[in-house]
Design an enzyme around this catalytic site. Structure first.
Site, PDB file in Angstrom:
ATOM      1  NE  ARG A 112      94.019  39.849 104.407  1.00  0.00           N
ATOM      2  CZ  ARG A 112      93.638  38.777 105.079  1.00  0.00           C
ATOM      3  NH1 ARG A 112      93.605  38.772 106.375  1.00  0.00           N
ATOM      4  NH2 ARG A 112      93.308  37.673 104.434  1.00  0.00           N
ATOM      5  CG  ASP A 147      99.761  34.200 112.130  1.00  0.00           C
ATOM      6  OD1 ASP A 147      98.648  34.443 112.617  1.00  0.00           O
ATOM      7  OD2 ASP A 147     100.302  33.085 112.230  1.00  0.00           O
ATOM      8  CE1 TYR A 206      98.213  26.502 114.829  1.00  0.00           C
ATOM      9  CE2 TYR A 206      99.683  27.740 116.261  1.00  0.00           C
ATOM     10  CZ  TYR A 206      98.408  27.461 115.805  1.00  0.00           C
ATOM     11  OH  TYR A 206      97.334  28.132 116.322  1.00  0.00           O
ATOM     12  NE  ARG A 211      95.373  36.677 116.664  1.00  0.00           N
ATOM     13  CZ  ARG A 211      94.826  35.532 116.247  1.00  0.00           C
ATOM     14  NH1 ARG A 211      93.585  35.492 115.850  1.00  0.00           N
ATOM     15  NH2 ARG A 211      95.555  34.452 116.226  1.00  0.00           N
ATOM     16  NE  ARG A 233      89.257  36.731 111.354  1.00  0.00           N
ATOM     17  CZ  ARG A 233      89.293  35.429 111.618  1.00  0.00           C
ATOM     18  NH1 ARG A 233      88.669  34.589 110.825  1.00  0.00           N
ATOM     19  NH2 ARG A 233      89.933  34.978 112.671  1.00  0.00           N
TER      20      ARG A 233
HETATM   21  C1  LIG Z   1      98.003  31.136 118.002  1.00  0.00           C
HETATM   22  C2  LIG Z   1      98.304  32.346 117.162  1.00  0.00           C
HETATM   23  C3  LIG Z   1      98.236  32.418 115.732  1.00  0.00           C
HETATM   24  N1  LIG Z   1      98.588  33.694 115.379  1.00  0.00           N
HETATM   25  C4  LIG Z   1      98.857  34.434 116.496  1.00  0.00           C
HETATM   26  C5  LIG Z   1      98.727  33.602 117.616  1.00  0.00           C
HETATM   27  C6  LIG Z   1      98.998  34.019 119.037  1.00  0.00           C
HETATM   28  C7  LIG Z   1      97.876  34.836 119.546  1.00  0.00           C
HETATM   29  C8  LIG Z   1      96.701  34.040 120.009  1.00  0.00           C
HETATM   30  O1  LIG Z   1      96.869  33.233 120.930  1.00  0.00           O
HETATM   31  O2  LIG Z   1      95.611  34.291 119.509  1.00  0.00           O
HETATM   32  C9  LIG Z   1      99.328  35.817 116.576  1.00  0.00           C
HETATM   33  C10 LIG Z   1      98.663  36.825 115.756  1.00  0.00           C
HETATM   34  N2  LIG Z   1      98.053  36.670 114.535  1.00  0.00           N
HETATM   35  C11 LIG Z   1      97.586  37.874 114.111  1.00  0.00           C
HETATM   36  C12 LIG Z   1      97.953  38.838 115.063  1.00  0.00           C
HETATM   37  C13 LIG Z   1      97.615  40.293 114.822  1.00  0.00           C
HETATM   38  C14 LIG Z   1      98.108  41.305 115.687  1.00  0.00           C
HETATM   39  C15 LIG Z   1      97.031  42.313 116.005  1.00  0.00           C
HETATM   40  O3  LIG Z   1      96.840  43.167 115.169  1.00  0.00           O
HETATM   41  O4  LIG Z   1      96.445  42.283 117.106  1.00  0.00           O
HETATM   42  C16 LIG Z   1      98.600  38.199 116.098  1.00  0.00           C
HETATM   43  C17 LIG Z   1      99.180  38.788 117.372  1.00  0.00           C
HETATM   44  C18 LIG Z   1      96.885  38.151 112.857  1.00  0.00           C
HETATM   45  C19 LIG Z   1      95.989  37.097 112.331  1.00  0.00           C
HETATM   46  N3  LIG Z   1      96.240  35.754 112.234  1.00  0.00           N
HETATM   47  C20 LIG Z   1      95.175  35.142 111.639  1.00  0.00           C
HETATM   48  C21 LIG Z   1      94.210  36.110 111.329  1.00  0.00           C
HETATM   49  C22 LIG Z   1      92.891  35.831 110.643  1.00  0.00           C
HETATM   50  C23 LIG Z   1      93.126  35.695 109.176  1.00  0.00           C
HETATM   51  C24 LIG Z   1      92.313  36.649 108.351  1.00  0.00           C
HETATM   52  O5  LIG Z   1      92.006  37.785 108.768  1.00  0.00           O
HETATM   53  O6  LIG Z   1      92.022  36.238 107.204  1.00  0.00           O
HETATM   54  C25 LIG Z   1      94.710  37.341 111.738  1.00  0.00           C
HETATM   55  C26 LIG Z   1      94.086  38.699 111.578  1.00  0.00           C
HETATM   56  C27 LIG Z   1      95.092  33.694 111.343  1.00  0.00           C
HETATM   57  C28 LIG Z   1      95.452  32.833 112.477  1.00  0.00           C
HETATM   58  N4  LIG Z   1      96.722  32.572 112.900  1.00  0.00           N
HETATM   59  C29 LIG Z   1      96.669  31.755 114.012  1.00  0.00           C
HETATM   60  C30 LIG Z   1      95.306  31.491 114.286  1.00  0.00           C
HETATM   61  C31 LIG Z   1      94.807  30.634 115.417  1.00  0.00           C
HETATM   62  C32 LIG Z   1      94.546  32.172 113.329  1.00  0.00           C
HETATM   63  C33 LIG Z   1      93.048  32.296 113.232  1.00  0.00           C
HETATM   64  C34 LIG Z   1      92.418  31.389 112.237  1.00  0.00           C
HETATM   65  C35 LIG Z   1      91.030  31.908 111.870  1.00  0.00           C
HETATM   66  O7  LIG Z   1      90.157  31.903 112.757  1.00  0.00           O
HETATM   67  O8  LIG Z   1      90.851  32.332 110.733  1.00  0.00           O
HETATM   68  C36 LIG Z   1      97.859  31.338 114.791  1.00  0.00           C
END
Ligand SMILES: Cc1c2[nH]c(c1CCC(=O)O)Cc1[nH]c(c(CCC(=O)O)c1C)Cc1[nH]c(c(CCC(=O)O)c1C)Cc1[nH]c(c(C)c1CCC(=O)O)C2
Length: 354
Positions: free
Chosen positions: A50, A86, A161, A37, A41
């Site tokens: 974004r 994602d 999910y 990640r 954010r």
């Molecule tokens: C479980 C999981 C998800 N998504 C992902 C996982 C596995 C990694 C982990 O264990 O953390 C994988 C993921 N999702 C995202 C990345 C970005 C890669 C990177 O640049 O590092 C990666 C590697 C972007 C994202 N994926 C998400 C965001 C946030 C959305 C936003 O910026 O509006 C980003 C940048 C949304 C997301 N998607 C998911 C979650 C739990 C969330 C967060 C919800 C929140 O707190 O808002 C499912």
């Protein structure tokens, strides 16, 4: 072909990078660092691009994906980029009705719980994710010798999910299906393995130098259940991409008791969260694998000296490993000060320079 042999054809520009060397358990000029990640954010430049663009839409716009993926490389000088996407993107691409809700995570309109529901999980083709191929083409050009990591969600975490319909603390519906209808469960995970493998292949063929399979929530399972009900599907994914010779990383949270099995599933590099020191993790994983990890992401909220002390402990525990990629034990927390990440990269590079 194993991930430790040079793939046929001319060596890629990234082949001699510290990151790929560490994954192959070869000597490195310094311990390579990247952060799960790392885009997202914590970066003001991310929030800026974004603005007004929903998460899933941003994943389908190649120019945005390219920019967001490059941001942490420019700012922190990390040793690898991770493709911005994602884990639910391939599911969306095959037509599953889902969205990513800010502050919540992926939400699925109609959960998958019955045999009829499997029909909604069709095969993924490269045409379904043409934007991925396009973005990776642009990215590898920009990145030059810096490797790009492709990724996907592992079958168990995706199933959680899909079956729960959204994020879940206890995975009760998922486990009810796993224990209550093992045949349907196995078929669901096998479907997801095929979709995941196809998605990783697209990324590798477009130019990704390594792949990470995120089984973020699999730590909810006991080892016997993992072995019986999850490992065959994860192994199928790893087998499907073995022939490319790119390192395969496998990561989950709370997986201390599963580390050996996660390696056995077919990983070349096993990701470790912060709960198990890396020397102990190496004993659990056994020889022939590199490790990735494992600073607690919350440590970054402490003063600089404390961050360096804790990072130093990670490096000390990693001193005897065959290969070590420095990372956090889970993703960067959204309110992390980005300067703390930049300083951490510098610290690891300086302390391990050979
Ligand atoms: C479980 C999981 C998800 N998504 C992902 C996982 C596995 C990694 C982990 O264990 O953390 C994988 C993921 N999702 C995202 C990345 C970005 C890669 C990177 O640049 O590092 C990666 C590697 C972007 C994202 N994926 C998400 C965001 C946030 C959305 C936003 O910026 O509006 C980003 C940048 C949304 C997301 N998607 C998911 C979650 C739990 C969330 C967060 C919800 C929140 O707190 O808002 C499912």
């Amino acid at each position: 072909m194993s991930a430790n042999t040079r793939p046929p054809g001319p060596p890629t520009q990234t082949y001699d990078s510290a990151f790929l060397k560490a994954c192959r358990r070869e000597p490195v000029p310094h311990t390579p660092v990247w952060f799960m990640r790392q885009a997202g954010r914590s970066l003001p430049e991310y929030l800026k691009v974004r603005e007004g663009v929903p998460m899933l839409e941003s994943c389908m716009r190649p120019e945005l994906v390219t920019e967001i993926t490059l941001q942490p490389v420019r700012r922190h000088k990390v040793d690898a980029a991770i493709y911005f996407s994602d884990i639910v993107v391939p599911l969306k691409a095959i037509g599953v009705d889902l969205d990513i809700k800010p502050g919540v995570g992926p939400v699925v309109a109609e959960p998958i719980r019955r045999r009829e529901d499997l029909a909604r999980l069709r095969d993924l083709t490269p045409d379904d994710v043409a934007y991925v191929t396009e973005a990776i083409g642009a990215l590898t050009g920009e990145l030059g010798a810096t490797p790009l990591i492709g990724f996907a969600g592992a079958p168990f975490t995706l199933a959680s999910y899909l079956v729960e319909g959204g994020p879940s603390r206890n995975h009760e519906n998922t486990k009810a299906l796993m224990y209550g209808d093992p045949g349907l469960w196995a078929d669901l995970l096998d479907r997801l393995a095929d979709i995941t493998a196809a998605f990783l292949k697209v990324q590798i063929e477009a130019g990704a130098s390594a792949v990470q399979l995120f089984d973020s929530w699999v730590g909810a399972l006991a080892p016997d259940d993992y072995r019986r009900s999850v490992m065959p599907a994860s192994a199928k994914v790893f087998d499907a991409v073995a022939g490319y010779g790119v390192p395969r990383i496998h990561f989950g949270v709370g997986t201390g008791e599963l580390l050996g099995l996660m390696g056995e599933a077919g990983a070349d590099v096993v990701g470790v969260d912060w709960r198990v020191p890396l020397d102990e993790a190496a004993r659990r994983v056994g020889p022939g694998k590199a490790l990735q990890g494992n600073l607690d992401p919350a440590v970054l909220f402490a003063p600089r000296e404390a961050v360096e002390e804790q990072a130093g402990r990670v490096l000390d525990a990693a001193a005897g490993l065959e290969g070590h990629v420095f990372n956090l034990g889970h993703g960067v927390l959204p309110t992390t000060n980005p300067d703390a990440l930049t300083r951490l990269v510098e610290y690891v590079h300086t302390r391990t320079a050979r």
